[in-house]
Design a protein around this motif. Structure first.
Motif, PDB file in Angstrom:
ATOM      1  N   GLN A 127       0.832  -1.204   0.000  1.00 51.83           N
ATOM      2  CA  GLN A 127       0.000   0.000   0.000  1.00 51.83           C
ATOM      3  C   GLN A 127       0.866   1.252   0.000  1.00 51.83           C
ATOM      4  O   GLN A 127       0.579   2.236  -0.698  1.00 51.83           O
ATOM      5  N   GLU A 128       1.933   1.220   0.763  1.00 54.22           N
ATOM      6  CA  GLU A 128       2.865   2.362   0.818  1.00 54.22           C
ATOM      7  C   GLU A 128       3.515   2.597  -0.543  1.00 54.22           C
ATOM      8  O   GLU A 128       3.654   3.740  -0.992  1.00 54.22           O
ATOM      9  N   LYS A 131       1.029   4.303  -2.828  1.00 58.99           N
ATOM     10  CA  LYS A 131       0.878   5.726  -2.491  1.00 58.99           C
ATOM     11  C   LYS A 131       2.062   6.522  -3.019  1.00 58.99           C
ATOM     12  O   LYS A 131       1.899   7.630  -3.553  1.00 58.99           O
ATOM     13  N   ASN A 135       2.310   9.748  -6.059  1.00 59.88           N
ATOM     14  CA  ASN A 135       2.580  10.907  -5.216  1.00 59.88           C
ATOM     15  C   ASN A 135       2.426  12.229  -5.979  1.00 59.88           C
ATOM     16  O   ASN A 135       1.888  13.192  -5.459  1.00 59.88           O
TER      17      ASN A 135
END
Length: 137
Positions: A127-128, A131, A135
């Protein structure tokens, strides 16, 4: 009364020893690996003397047995010969299977929280990454 028997079988590529112990109405069984070469009597004797306490026996209650009557020695020899041809008894095989399945369940329940934690960690890392990828947009 306690009776102990050791059956050595060749389960390619290893020789295995199956210990069967009967105490009153308890039946215990354990399996040990003896290696790839045929075990000699002194090796087996030394193994029993040194490692008897370390052998992990699986114990279960057995059905009540009749009192043993004194058996003629010749009949005892015939029975012993018959046992060696037959190999490991089905009772021992079933007990070893049951022991293996219990160990598997214990290991699974022990590792379950760790596996769940690792799945959550991997999910959060993915998930990171998602993201961070989006960005600038």
């Amino acid at each position: 009364m306690v009776t102990i028997s050791l059956t050595i079988i060749f389960d390619a590529p290893y020789y295995k020893g199956v210990f069967e112990v009967r105490r009153n109405n308890l039946y215990s069984v354990a399996e040990i690996n003896l290696g790839t070469s045929e075990p000699k009597l002194p090796l087996i004797h030394q193994l029993i003397l040194d490692n008897w306490a370390k052998i992990d026996f699986f114990t279960k209650k057995s059905e009540s047995r009749k009192e043993k009557v004194k058996i003629n020695p010749k009949r005892l020899q015939r029975l012993a010969r018959k046992e060696t041809k037959r190999g490991v008894g089905t009772i021992a095989q079933m007990a070893l299977k049951e022991q293996m399945s219990e160990r598997k369940k214990e290991k699974k329940s022990k590792n379950s929280p760790y596996n769940e934690l690792m799945k959550k960690k991997i999910f959060s890392i993915k998930q990171e990454k998602k993201k961070n990828k989006h960005n600038g947009h």
